[in-house]
Design an enzyme around this catalytic site. Structure first.
Site, PDB file in Angstrom:
ATOM      1  N   GLY A 198       0.818  -1.202   0.000  1.00  7.97           N
ATOM      2  CA  GLY A 198       0.000   0.000   0.000  1.00  7.97           C
ATOM      3  C   GLY A 198       0.846   1.243   0.000  1.00  7.97           C
ATOM      4  N   PRO A 200       2.371   4.875   1.000  1.00  5.20           N
ATOM      5  CA  PRO A 200       2.722   5.366   2.328  1.00  5.20           C
ATOM      6  C   PRO A 200       1.525   6.077   2.961  1.00  5.20           C
ATOM      7  CG  PRO A 200       4.357   6.052   0.711  1.00  5.20           C
ATOM      8  CD  PRO A 200       3.249   5.407  -0.050  1.00  5.20           C
ATOM      9  N   GLY A 201       1.318   5.792   4.235  1.00  9.52           N
ATOM     10  CA  GLY A 201       0.253   6.494   4.947  1.00  9.52           C
ATOM     11  C   GLY A 201      -1.108   5.851   4.847  1.00  9.52           C
ATOM     12  N   THR A 202      -1.181   4.667   4.225  1.00 11.67           N
ATOM     13  CA  THR A 202      -2.491   4.042   4.101  1.00 11.67           C
ATOM     14  C   THR A 202      -2.862   3.240   5.344  1.00 11.67           C
ATOM     15  OG1 THR A 202      -1.345   2.373   2.788  1.00 11.67           O
ATOM     16  CG2 THR A 202      -2.759   3.899   1.606  1.00 11.67           C
ATOM     17  N   GLY A 203      -1.946   3.122   6.275  1.00 10.79           N
ATOM     18  CA  GLY A 203      -2.310   2.474   7.545  1.00 10.79           C
ATOM     19  C   GLY A 203      -1.884   1.026   7.666  1.00 10.79           C
ATOM     20  N   LYS A 204      -0.779   0.675   7.032  1.00 17.22           N
ATOM     21  CA  LYS A 204      -0.315  -0.710   7.096  1.00 17.22           C
ATOM     22  C   LYS A 204       0.132  -1.071   8.513  1.00 17.22           C
ATOM     23  CE  LYS A 204       2.640   0.144   3.741  1.00 17.22           C
ATOM     24  NZ  LYS A 204       2.233   1.461   3.228  1.00 17.22           N
ATOM     25  N   THR A 205       0.858  -0.152   9.123  1.00 13.56           N
ATOM     26  CA  THR A 205       1.327  -0.413  10.485  1.00 13.56           C
ATOM     27  C   THR A 205       0.149  -0.530  11.441  1.00 13.56           C
ATOM     28  OG1 THR A 205       3.290   0.877   9.986  1.00 13.56           O
ATOM     29  CG2 THR A 205       2.859   0.412  12.297  1.00 13.56           C
ATOM     30  N   GLU A 421      -2.315  31.410 -14.353  1.00 12.06           N
ATOM     31  CA  GLU A 421      -3.372  30.617 -13.698  1.00 12.06           C
ATOM     32  C   GLU A 421      -4.683  30.705 -14.471  1.00 12.06           C
ATOM     33  OE1 GLU A 421      -2.301  28.600 -11.696  1.00 12.06           O
ATOM     34  OE2 GLU A 421      -0.408  29.606 -11.277  1.00 12.06           O
ATOM     35  N   ASP A 496       4.613  22.406 -14.474  1.00  3.29           N
ATOM     36  CA  ASP A 496       3.583  22.009 -15.435  1.00  3.29           C
ATOM     37  C   ASP A 496       4.199  21.155 -16.536  1.00  3.29           C
ATOM     38  OD1 ASP A 496       1.850  23.590 -14.019  1.00  3.29           O
ATOM     39  OD2 ASP A 496       2.070  25.326 -15.328  1.00  3.29           O
TER      40      ASP A 496
HETATM   41  C1  NHX Z   1      10.884  30.082  -8.655  1.00  2.00           C
HETATM   42  N1  NHX Z   1       8.596  29.381  -8.459  1.00  2.00           N
HETATM   43  O1  NHX Z   1      11.265  28.949  -8.503  1.00  2.00           O
HETATM   44  C2  NHX Z   1       9.498  30.485  -8.287  1.00  2.00           C
HETATM   45  C3  NHX Z   1       9.444  30.942  -6.871  1.00  2.00           C
HETATM   46  C4  NHX Z   1       4.493  30.270 -13.258  1.00  2.00           C
HETATM   47  C5  NHX Z   1       3.006  31.722 -11.957  1.00  2.00           C
HETATM   48  N2  NHX Z   1      11.672  30.986  -9.145  1.00  2.00           N
HETATM   49  O2  NHX Z   1       2.343  26.135 -12.577  1.00  2.00           O
HETATM   50  O3  NHX Z   1       4.939  28.844  -9.134  1.00  2.00           O
HETATM   51  O4  NHX Z   1       8.566  29.460 -10.660  1.00  2.00           O
HETATM   52  O5  NHX Z   1      -0.113  26.794 -12.227  1.00  2.00           O
HETATM   53  C6  NHX Z   1       5.014  21.796  -7.018  1.00  2.00           C
HETATM   54  C7  NHX Z   1       4.085  22.746  -7.421  1.00  2.00           C
HETATM   55  C8  NHX Z   1       8.560  24.411  -8.877  1.00  2.00           C
HETATM   56  C9  NHX Z   1       6.367  21.963  -7.282  1.00  2.00           C
HETATM   57  C10 NHX Z   1       4.528  23.868  -8.075  1.00  2.00           C
HETATM   58  C11 NHX Z   1       8.158  23.287  -8.207  1.00  2.00           C
HETATM   59  C12 NHX Z   1       6.314  25.179  -9.015  1.00  2.00           C
HETATM   60  C13 NHX Z   1       3.113  27.070 -10.596  1.00  2.00           C
HETATM   61  C14 NHX Z   1       8.183  26.542  -9.973  1.00  2.00           C
HETATM   62  C15 NHX Z   1       3.193  29.402 -11.318  1.00  2.00           C
HETATM   63  N3  NHX Z   1       0.863  27.035 -11.322  1.00  2.00           N
HETATM   64  N4  NHX Z   1       6.281  27.795 -10.533  1.00  2.00           N
HETATM   65  C16 NHX Z   1       2.085  26.704 -11.571  1.00  2.00           C
HETATM   66  C17 NHX Z   1       5.125  28.317 -10.188  1.00  2.00           C
HETATM   67  C18 NHX Z   1       8.219  28.956  -9.657  1.00  2.00           C
HETATM   68  C19 NHX Z   1       7.675  25.349  -9.288  1.00  2.00           C
HETATM   69  C20 NHX Z   1       6.800  23.097  -7.949  1.00  2.00           C
HETATM   70  C21 NHX Z   1       5.903  24.038  -8.339  1.00  2.00           C
HETATM   71  C22 NHX Z   1       3.944  30.549 -11.888  1.00  2.00           C
HETATM   72  C23 NHX Z   1       4.001  28.148 -11.162  1.00  2.00           C
HETATM   73  C24 NHX Z   1       7.389  27.726  -9.625  1.00  2.00           C
HETATM   74 ZN    ZN Z   2       1.028  26.385 -14.025  1.00  2.00          ZN
END
Ligand code: NHX
Ligand code: ZN
Length: 607
Positions: A198, A200-205, A421, A496
């Site tokens: 399972g 992680p965190g699903t409660g196996k322990t 966004e 993304d």
């Molecule tokens: C940087 N962060 O690193 C800055 C602080 C493009 C408006 N210079 O796609 O914030 O550029 O739709 C998990 C989730 C890295 C892990 C988001 C690792 C984002 C987020 C880079 C919006 N929203 N990008 C997005 C964003 C960035 C990053 C992540 C993560 C932005 C974008 C981070």
């Molecule tokens: Zn994005």
């Protein structure tokens, strides 16, 4: 190794000798401070000047008394030289008292025997640690398994919300542990080992604990990582010890968490197996073969990586029963939330069913986390109970991290974030197969400067190709918006892009969604064996032609997604502008506010 220092004579002796040595050292330095160190030449001159009143000649040092110019009587010392005339000089200059000195017996004894004594002491100390009972220091080989008193761990199946199937499967184990004799009389074969799979965190322990709790037997738990130590042989000896403890307390339940740390496929990775790990695994196999269920000992192991386990572990007579502990479904999540919510004060208006709906894919640990965060947020605001708003914020926190209001962006950058966004949101709104947008925000949270939250309609277990394509298009909505509005690219879309690439790659190599390649598994893990380090082996098992085709197909999907997003956003730039204005004003838009903006304005896009 947090054992108390044992109070045995050796330790006392050790400390006393240490004190004596330190005392002697200090003493000698103090004496030295009063002595004048003379050069040998000065010493000889002083003899000739008749200033020396007493001399003691030892093999390593010459000491004595002399008068300085002021007539003070001082002690001196000097280093002896090979000087055959010394005695003659002493006699000729009428030094009243001179003498040869033997090395003191203590010095000579310590010099010749000291190192050996120290060695012996150290050796005794080691031997005591290794042979003596479990409480001695340096008991490397002892298992750290913690025994939980059956009366203390009152965890039963009632405390385990959800995973009804797993509980049912485990009932048989409970029945056996409750009354091993009954099963032995019938002669049926009881499983020796149960493997819980399972996330992680699903409660196996918790499940394993509940089995022990239900049956009322002792529960010994250890983690696979504890068996992989620096010294070869230590892990194996810990395994032996764990099983021994189990046998001594039979009927009992042994639990090994993260068994993949030990049970990883042998010969996996560069340079073949890990010697120590392999020994530990072998010992585990030996113990499992050796123990008879007649003794009433059952082993439960847990892992979230069943694919990397050594096949030897899964053979009959070892972990012959495998139970999946799935991620909780909607009703399970509700039950789990109910269990945790009992421990905190919540408003009457809080609807845990809604929270359960909002959290697809969350596991028990996440849900516990949400309830806890909600309580903390309520406490921070001096509320008497947690309300729905606290829960909403708690979900966002657990999903993406805490909001970071401290990040101040320039108006220019805020605009970029808002367009990024809005791009995601509008593409998601346009595409029929994309998950509905729940919320969009330009408040920085965790690593992200802005976020678009989507929520699937119901519980989803399958994704179609169209849905996957739309997902990729939505992921590129942010990048496409930046491209259209500012005509330049930023680094922000990295996450993304990486998500889209991962999904596209899986579509081609795992899900058989590429027409050109067809339903062939080209996944490097699908062969069952892990070859060299993961990244080095990337696609090395494919023919050059196939690799190329895979790359082309992935690129096609990516290009397609970006194209779809571009087309949608070019056509609906006006809506995007409106949404950006709203976002800059309100920072966060919920699904209703988004709906109001786009209502009746989304037209189909050609191509
Ligand atoms: C940087 N962060 O690193 C800055 C602080 C493009 C408006 N210079 O796609 O914030 O550029 O739709 C998990 C989730 C890295 C892990 C988001 C690792 C984002 C987020 C880079 C919006 N929203 N990008 C997005 C964003 C960035 C990053 C992540 C993560 C932005 C974008 C981070
Ligand atoms: Zn994005």
């Amino acid at each position: 190794m947090k054992e108390k220092m044992p109070k045995n004579p050796w330790f006392i002796f050790f400390w006393i000798s240490l004190f004596i040595i330190i005392f002697m050292l200090m003493n000698s330095t103090r004496q030295k401070a009063q002595e004048v160190e003379l050069d040998y030449s000065q010493f000889k001159q002083n003899i000739k000047a008749g200033m020396i009143s007493m001399v003691e000649v030892a093999p390593e040092i010459i000491k004595g008394q002399f008068k300085n110019e002021k007539g003070e009587l001082l002690k001196f010392k000097t280093k002896p030289m090979n000087d055959p005339n010394l005695v003659k000089d002493l006699e000729e200059n009428n030094v009243p008292k001179f003498n040869g000195v033997e090395k003191s017996w203590l010095t000579s004894f310590l010099l010749s025997w000291g190192p050996i004594i120290l060695l012996l002491l150290f050796w005794f100390w080691m031997m005591r640690g290794m042979m003596g009972g479990g409480k001695q220091a340096m008991a490397f080989g002892k298992s750290k398994a913690k025994a939980a008193n059956p009366n203390q761990t009152k965890v039963t199946f009632k405390d385990v919300a959800g995973c009804a199937e797993a509980k049912e499967e485990l009932q048989e184990i409970v029945a056996f542990l409750k009354d091993p004799a009954k099963f032995q009389k019938l002669g049926g074969k009881i499983p020796k080992g149960v493997l819980l799979f399972g996330a992680p965190g699903t409660g196996k322990t918790l499940l394993a604990k509940a089995v022990a709790g239900e049956a009322g037997v002792p529960f010994f738990s250890a983690s696979g990582s504890e068996f992989v130590e620096m010294f070869v042989g230590v892990g194996a000896s810990r395994v032996r010890d764990l099983f021994e403890q189990g046998r001594k307390n039979a009927p009992s339940l042994l639990f090994i968490d993260e068994i993949d740390a030990v049970g990883r496929h042998r010969f996996a990775g560069i340079g073949g197996g890990h010697d120590e790990r392999e020994q530990t695994l072998n010992q585990m196999l030996v113990e499992m073969d050796g123990f008879d269920t007649k003794e009433g000992v059952i082993l439960i192991a847990a892992t979230n990586r069943p694919d990397v386990l050594d096949p030897a572990l899964l053979r009959p007579g070892r972990f012959d029963r495998q139970i999946v502990v799935p991620n909780p479904a909607l009703s399970d999540r509700k039950e789990i939330l109910d269990v945790h919510a009992k421990n905190i004060k919540i408003d009457a208006e809080v609807n845990l069913q809604v929270i359960a709906k909002r959290t697809p894919g969350f596991v028990g640990a996440d849900l516990a986390n949400i309830v806890n965060e909600a309580a903390l947020l309520a406490a921070r605001k001096d509320q008497t109970s947690a309300n729905m708003k606290n829960f909403e914020e708690a979900i966002d926190r657990v999903m993406a991290g805490p909001a970071r209001k401290s990040i101040v962006s320039t108006p220019d950058e805020l605009k970029k974030i808002a367009y990024h966004e809005s791009g995601h949101t509008i593409v998601a709104k346009m595409l029929p197969k994309a998950d509905p947008v729940h919320k969009v925000s330009i408040i920085p949270r965790g690593q992200a400067l802005g976020l678009t939250w989507q929520l699937p309609d119901g519980e989803k277990h399958l994704t179609t190709k169209e849905e996957a394509m739309d997902k990729i298009a939505v992921l590129f909505g942010g990048r496409a918006a930046e491209q259209i509005v500012f005509n330049e690219l930023s680094t922000g879309a990295s996450n993304d892009i990486s998500q889209a690439t991962k999904l596209a790659t899986k579509m081609v190599t795992t899900f058989g969604m590429s027409d050109k390649i067809g339903p062939i598994s080209l996944d490097k893990d699908s062969g069952g064996e892990v070859f060299l380090g993961r990244d080095i082996s990337k696609n090395s098992h494919l023919s050059e032609k196939m690799s190329e085709l895979v790359d082309i197909e992935i690129k096609k999907i990516i290009d397609d997604g970006l194209k779809t997003a571009m087309a949608i956003l070019k056509k609906h730039k006006k809506i995007m502008d409106d949404m950006v204005a709203q976002l800059l004003k309100k920072e966060t838009l919920d699904s209703d506010e988004i709906e109001t903006i786009v209502k009746g304005r989304l037209e189909p896009v050609a191509g």
